[in-house]
Design an enzyme around this catalytic site. Structure first.
Site, short mmCIF file in Angstrom:
data_model
loop_
_atom_site.label_atom_id
_atom_site.label_comp_id
_atom_site.label_asym_id
_atom_site.label_seq_id
_atom_site.Cartn_x
_atom_site.Cartn_y
_atom_site.Cartn_z
N PHE A 1 4.63 5.94 -36.18
CA PHE A 1 5.02 6.34 -34.82
C PHE A 1 4.72 5.22 -33.83
CE2 PHE A 1 3.79 9.97 -37.34
CZ PHE A 1 4.69 10.96 -37.00
N ARG B 1 10.98 13.93 -27.61
CA ARG B 1 10.89 14.60 -28.90
C ARG B 1 10.17 13.68 -29.88
NH1 ARG B 1 13.12 19.19 -31.44
NH2 ARG B 1 13.20 19.87 -29.29
N MET B 2 9.02 14.14 -30.30
CA MET B 2 8.24 13.40 -31.29
C MET B 2 9.15 12.89 -32.42
SD MET B 2 5.38 15.21 -33.62
CE MET B 2 5.17 14.70 -35.31
N HIS B 3 8.99 11.62 -32.80
CA HIS B 3 9.81 11.08 -33.89
C HIS B 3 9.05 10.04 -34.69
CE1 HIS B 3 10.67 8.67 -30.27
NE2 HIS B 3 10.87 7.64 -31.07
N MET B 4 9.18 10.14 -36.02
CA MET B 4 8.56 9.17 -36.91
C MET B 4 9.63 8.20 -37.41
SD MET B 4 6.38 9.75 -40.45
CE MET B 4 7.76 10.06 -41.55
#
Length: 185
Positions: free
Chosen positions: A94, A102-105
DNA sequence: GTTCTAGAAC
DNA sequence: GTTCTAGAAC
């Protein structure tokens, strides 16, 4: 009629782009009950995907111990995608301070060969500790119940880190020089 | 996050 | 003169 000039409040603000991509079948690579994997719109390497939760989690700083199972699913997805690209070495992690909501990996190959890789910020955001490896985030969640934010000062320092190859000791003089060098690996 | 472009760096 | 970087975008 006055136009809607205050860009920060416009519905289609650029920082919401990932939410649109999640609902665009041409962007979606694979999905499960809990997550959606999309192709990065501006890939910074030969392979570059983003894993996002379906749940409305804005960032890794909103995570607590109740999200450990979700994060472990991120890990499974990473493992599957690595097997699908066994010719390349991938890494998952991350950004400390992401630009997009929006959380994103990121799941990205280590070659870093891409026409979309252009700036020092691009480089340092994947090759310095600004990039938080998936395993470290999961460990932090298990040990501390949350992920620690980095300071603005640390952010500035990491972004101004001098360029250095991620695969050897080569120190390029600028970005075009680095991009040429990467082709030799 | 990208695009655009002024002016720094060469 | 050209290449490259870095800051504004209402």
């Amino acid at each position: 009629m006055q136009n809607n000039s205050n860009q920060k409040h416009v519905k289609n603000h650029w920082s919401l782009g990932l939410l649109e991509s999640m609902n665009d079948p041409s962007s979606v690579y694979k999905e499960t009950d809990k997550v959606v994997v999309i192709k990065d719109k501006y890939p910074k390497a030969k392979v570059h995907y983003l894993v996002l939760p379906r749940d409305n989690i804005n960032s890794i700083y909103n995570l607590d111990k109740s999200h450990i199972l979700l994060l472990e699913e991120f890990g499974k997805v990473f493992h599957d995608i690595q097997e699908e690209h066994s010719d390349l070495e991938l890494k998952a992690g991350f950004h400390s301070i992401p630009s997009m909501q929006r959380m994103h990996m990121h799941i990205i190959s280590k070659d870093m060969i891409s026409a979309c890789l252009k700036t020092k910020i691009h480089w340092n955001s994947f090759t310095t500790s600004f990039f938080l490896p998936y395993k470290d985030v999961l460990r932090s969640l298990k040990d501390n119940g949350h992920v620690e934010k980095i300071s603005t000062e640390k952010h500035k320092t990491l972004m101004s880190t001098p360029l250095k190859c991620n695969q050897c000791e080569f120190v390029p003089k600028n970005m075009p020089d680095l991009k040429k060098h990467l082709l030799s690996h």
